[in-house]
Design a protein around this motif. Sequence first.
Motif, short mmCIF file in Angstrom:
data_model
loop_
_atom_site.label_atom_id
_atom_site.label_comp_id
_atom_site.label_asym_id
_atom_site.label_seq_id
_atom_site.Cartn_x
_atom_site.Cartn_y
_atom_site.Cartn_z
N CYS A 1 11.37 27.52 39.80
CA CYS A 1 10.65 28.52 39.02
C CYS A 1 10.82 29.90 39.66
O CYS A 1 10.79 30.04 40.89
CB CYS A 1 9.17 28.16 38.96
SG CYS A 1 8.14 29.40 38.15
N LEU A 2 11.00 30.90 38.84
CA LEU A 2 11.31 32.24 39.32
C LEU A 2 10.08 33.12 39.55
O LEU A 2 10.20 34.22 40.10
CB LEU A 2 12.24 32.94 38.33
CG LEU A 2 13.55 32.22 38.02
CD1 LEU A 2 14.33 32.96 36.93
CD2 LEU A 2 14.39 32.05 39.27
N ASN A 3 8.90 32.64 39.16
CA ASN A 3 7.72 33.52 39.14
C ASN A 3 6.60 33.15 40.10
O ASN A 3 5.57 33.81 40.12
CB ASN A 3 7.13 33.56 37.72
CG ASN A 3 8.01 34.33 36.75
OD1 ASN A 3 8.73 35.23 37.14
ND2 ASN A 3 7.95 33.96 35.48
N VAL A 4 6.77 32.12 40.91
CA VAL A 4 5.64 31.65 41.73
C VAL A 4 5.81 31.92 43.23
O VAL A 4 4.85 31.77 43.98
CB VAL A 4 5.38 30.15 41.49
CG1 VAL A 4 4.79 29.93 40.12
CG2 VAL A 4 6.64 29.32 41.68
N CYS B 1 12.17 27.44 34.16
CA CYS B 1 11.21 26.50 33.57
C CYS B 1 11.60 26.12 32.15
O CYS B 1 11.50 24.95 31.75
CB CYS B 1 9.81 27.09 33.59
SG CYS B 1 9.04 27.13 35.23
N ARG B 2 12.08 27.11 31.37
CA ARG B 2 12.48 26.83 30.00
C ARG B 2 13.68 25.89 29.94
O ARG B 2 13.88 25.18 28.95
CB ARG B 2 12.78 28.14 29.26
CG ARG B 2 11.53 28.97 28.97
CD ARG B 2 11.90 30.31 28.36
NE ARG B 2 10.72 31.15 28.17
CZ ARG B 2 9.98 31.16 27.06
NH1 ARG B 2 10.30 30.37 26.06
NH2 ARG B 2 8.93 31.95 26.97
N PHE C 1 0.69 23.79 31.29
CA PHE C 1 2.11 23.47 31.41
C PHE C 1 2.36 22.35 32.40
O PHE C 1 3.13 21.42 32.12
CB PHE C 1 2.90 24.71 31.84
CG PHE C 1 4.37 24.46 32.06
CD1 PHE C 1 5.19 24.10 31.01
CD2 PHE C 1 4.92 24.56 33.33
CE1 PHE C 1 6.54 23.85 31.20
CE2 PHE C 1 6.27 24.32 33.53
CZ PHE C 1 7.09 23.96 32.47
N GLN C 2 1.70 22.39 33.54
CA GLN C 2 2.09 21.52 34.65
C GLN C 2 1.45 20.13 34.66
O GLN C 2 2.11 19.15 35.03
CB GLN C 2 1.71 22.19 35.98
CG GLN C 2 2.49 23.42 36.34
CD GLN C 2 2.30 23.75 37.79
OE1 GLN C 2 3.16 23.46 38.61
NE2 GLN C 2 1.15 24.31 38.13
N LEU C 3 0.20 20.03 34.31
CA LEU C 3 -0.53 18.81 34.60
C LEU C 3 -0.16 17.67 33.67
O LEU C 3 -0.04 17.84 32.47
CB LEU C 3 -2.04 19.07 34.52
CG LEU C 3 -2.58 20.03 35.58
CD1 LEU C 3 -4.08 20.20 35.42
CD2 LEU C 3 -2.24 19.56 36.99
N LEU C 4 0.02 16.49 34.26
CA LEU C 4 0.27 15.26 33.51
C LEU C 4 -1.05 14.50 33.40
O LEU C 4 -1.56 13.97 34.39
CB LEU C 4 1.32 14.40 34.22
CG LEU C 4 1.60 13.03 33.59
CD1 LEU C 4 2.23 13.19 32.21
CD2 LEU C 4 2.49 12.20 34.50
N CYS D 1 5.71 28.07 36.38
CA CYS D 1 4.96 28.92 35.46
C CYS D 1 5.11 28.51 34.00
O CYS D 1 4.23 28.79 33.18
CB CYS D 1 5.39 30.38 35.63
SG CYS D 1 7.06 30.76 34.99
N GLY D 2 6.23 27.86 33.65
CA GLY D 2 6.47 27.49 32.27
C GLY D 2 6.99 28.61 31.40
O GLY D 2 7.22 28.41 30.20
N ARG D 3 7.23 29.78 31.97
CA ARG D 3 7.60 30.97 31.20
C ARG D 3 8.99 31.50 31.51
O ARG D 3 9.61 32.15 30.68
CB ARG D 3 6.57 32.07 31.45
CG ARG D 3 5.15 31.73 31.03
CD ARG D 3 4.15 32.51 31.86
NE ARG D 3 2.79 32.49 31.35
CZ ARG D 3 1.92 31.51 31.50
NH1 ARG D 3 2.29 30.42 32.14
NH2 ARG D 3 0.70 31.60 31.02
#
Length: 404
Positions: free
Chosen positions: A121-124, A113-114, A156-159, A107-109
């Motif tokens: 990740c804790l939110n997905v 993730c931080r 956040f995710q995509l390269l 999630c990046g949040r």
Amino acid sequence: MAGNKAVVYSKPGSVEIRDTDYPELVLKDGPGVNPLNVGRKCEHGVILKVVTTNICGSDQHMVRGRTTAPSGLILGHEITGEVIEVGRDVEFIKKGDLVSVPFNIACGRCRSCRERNTNVCLNVNPDRPGSAYGYVDMGGWVGGQSEYVMVPYADFQLLKFPDKEKAMEKILDLTMLSDIFPTGYHGAVSAGVRPGSTVYVAGAGPVGLAAAHSAQLLGAAVVIVGDLNAERLAQAKSFGCETVNLRENADLAGQIDQILGSPEVDSAIDCVGFEAHGHGKAHGETPATVLNSIMEVTRAGGSLGIPGLYVTGDPGAVDEDSKIGTLKIRFGLGWAKSHTFVTGQTPVMKYNRDLMMAILSGKAQIAKAVNATLISLAEAPQAYQEFDRGVSRKFVIDPHGLVK
């Protein structure tokens, strides 16, 4: 509305190509979707036209019936694609971008993730930390062995590849950034590989080959790859690795001694996981074999990278303990030798940008190392069968015929 063909797990030993729903920016109910994730809105996401999507050894665990994966699950967590639709809340990713998708959804949040632990990740995933596309017990995010797929948290995710045309010239290398190249590299980094190291890699499947190539990139003096499969060992030897055939000779330490003049290495990497087999011609499945053997052959104070998959639910396990992921590991040996163990999903985003630059600059030759083999979507069921028989290829699906 456009259609969407996908590779679907139907029953143990079988996958099919089925017509499925075209993706939307919402996670709908379906096989394997956690009820708490149903209806989750993803305006922070994008729809990708899949350019390449790879068959992974982790997929094979499900297809063999060695997990609790439900029938109808759309497979595929190794995804590279072109952005064709952008959600309302996406700011930086644009239509037309060619991107690599980390297999771990993040999630990046959240705190994980931080701290760059995007693998947990804790939110997905309402069940536990960490998630992935098209995988059992990972929240139900739809897999990408398909023509089109939805990817959440796009900014956040995509390269994004900096030059689309140049990226397509090296797409068979760049497609490995979604999973196996960062996973192999993480195994090598976790094992403490450095210039001058001696390294043992257990397993010559695609992840093992990626780990071996990564160890070379990190400056290892000698990389030794062990397996029961002669064809896969030949592939490891093709790019400069030493090899040990554990079907012909069960004495791992003795074979390492013949190569190095010492029965121990500085670092070891487990690229086999929970379906490990014992060594020798009469080998059978013994899930703790690799973990115990790499403790045996790694020097005191050394590190063990363990990117190989271990699960908490294996209905096909050889005993009741193994069915819940309880293995007979000689932990006392590891303790006595002061070993460091690093396990779990790879945090792909820690490594994928650097590895992309290594590919684009010509430093990394990962497609050659893993014997990347291009196939159509229709050929995927046959490729799964060949991969299960141990062929030394990394199958790359090209759903739209876009790869030259």
